[in-house]
Design a protein around this motif. Sequence first.
Motif, mmCIF file in Angstrom:
data_model
loop_
_atom_site.group_PDB
_atom_site.id
_atom_site.type_symbol
_atom_site.label_atom_id
_atom_site.label_comp_id
_atom_site.label_asym_id
_atom_site.label_seq_id
_atom_site.Cartn_x
_atom_site.Cartn_y
_atom_site.Cartn_z
ATOM 1 N N ILE A 167 0.864 -1.186 0.000
ATOM 2 C CA ILE A 167 0.000 0.000 0.000
ATOM 3 C C ILE A 167 0.897 1.231 0.000
ATOM 4 N N SER A 168 0.567 2.179 -0.882
ATOM 5 C CA SER A 168 1.327 3.428 -0.963
ATOM 6 C C SER A 168 0.358 4.592 -0.785
ATOM 7 N N PRO A 224 4.981 0.617 8.805
ATOM 8 C CA PRO A 224 5.006 1.541 7.665
ATOM 9 C C PRO A 224 6.360 2.229 7.529
ATOM 10 N N VAL A 225 6.776 2.403 6.284
ATOM 11 C CA VAL A 225 7.956 3.208 5.986
ATOM 12 C C VAL A 225 7.466 4.623 5.687
ATOM 13 N N VAL A 226 7.971 5.591 6.437
ATOM 14 C CA VAL A 226 7.486 6.972 6.345
ATOM 15 C C VAL A 226 8.588 7.850 5.761
ATOM 16 N N GLU A 227 8.265 8.532 4.667
ATOM 17 C CA GLU A 227 9.219 9.413 3.995
ATOM 18 C C GLU A 227 8.652 10.831 3.903
ATOM 19 N N ILE A 230 3.474 0.551 3.008
ATOM 20 C CA ILE A 230 3.220 -0.591 3.888
ATOM 21 C C ILE A 230 3.413 -1.846 3.043
ATOM 22 N N ALA A 231 4.495 -2.558 3.291
ATOM 23 C CA ALA A 231 4.914 -3.651 2.403
ATOM 24 C C ALA A 231 3.994 -4.856 2.463
#
Length: 374
Positions: free
Chosen positions: A2-3, A237-240, A230-231
């Motif tokens: 999910i992006s 979650p990876v937050v950028e 979210i892989a």
Amino acid sequence: MISLLHTADWQIGRVFSRFELDDASALFEARFAAVERLAAIAAERGVDAVLVAGDVFDAQTVADKTIRRLFNAMQGFTGAWVLMPGNHDAALTESVWTRARRIGAISSNVICCLEPKPVVVAGKFTLLPAPLTQRHTHSDLTEWFGTVPGSDGLPRIGLAHGCVQGILPEDIDSANPIAAGRAQDAGLAYLALGDWHGTKRVDDRTWYAGTPETDRFKANDSGQALLISIASEGAIPVVEPVRTGKFNWRQLETQLAVASDVDGVVDILNAMGGDDVLQVRAFGTCNLAGHRKLSAALDAARAKARAVVWDGAELRLEPTEEDIQSLHADGFVGEVLKELRTEQSGTEPEIARDALLALARILDAQGRRSGAGA
């Protein structure tokens, strides 16, 4: 996978009344430009949805033209936009949201969450929104998140607008409360928050995105949006953070006492650029020569920077003997200057200071005319 692009607190239609008219207009326009940048980022990164966690509009009373301009600014991204009311644009019976629908401004790819009910977005996740239906509440509108069964098998994303208890400063930790640990308690993959105008991590799954265009003199890491990846189920979650803001807001509070203090402020003013919005609050004491230098630097900075706000209400003028001699303030005029200097310690210091400056300017001008005619 999910992006998402998480943003909040657009406050479209905000009027910057404390600024000069041209500056206020530029700051007003910058909020539409920030939405256009968000659309471009969402399209470039190919996100599944853009989540806007409340305060899309600054007030219920924004003009119809402003509403239409906002949805036009969103057209650069044709994927799903999820918009939710906050305290500035609560989902009242008659609101800016009902007006937007009535005038046909809302595109088909825009989901307006005006009720607390699950929504499946892009076939990839179930959104649990907590829209405000009044400006302030004193109950936790996210409490129902944990009661929704996950029968569809999709990850659950929360969307809320308010104050996470025990996280933000106590003076704003009252209305629209959100329980700490809500994401974990409700089994959320991510909880997207709005209300705090800066970027802030609450926990691994809970973030404030902040406003995409800085709007106040506070160092709170604003002018950004968050790209969320979210892989897989259960993954953190990876937050950028991605920069979206145009203007750099800065606040300078400085105490003046000696000439070098004035020079320091002048150096900062001289370094201003076209995207800077600066507020200077000066207090302490300053002689007339220093005040002239400050005034000249302020005039130059206002012509270069986007906006400069000067607050010298607590700055006391202390003319030196050299100041008085340079003004040729002999006899009665000299006594008036000294009396005004003393009255700055009285009940109306600003009036005394302004009168002192006015008299000094008159004497200055007279001196220049005399010198020119010599």
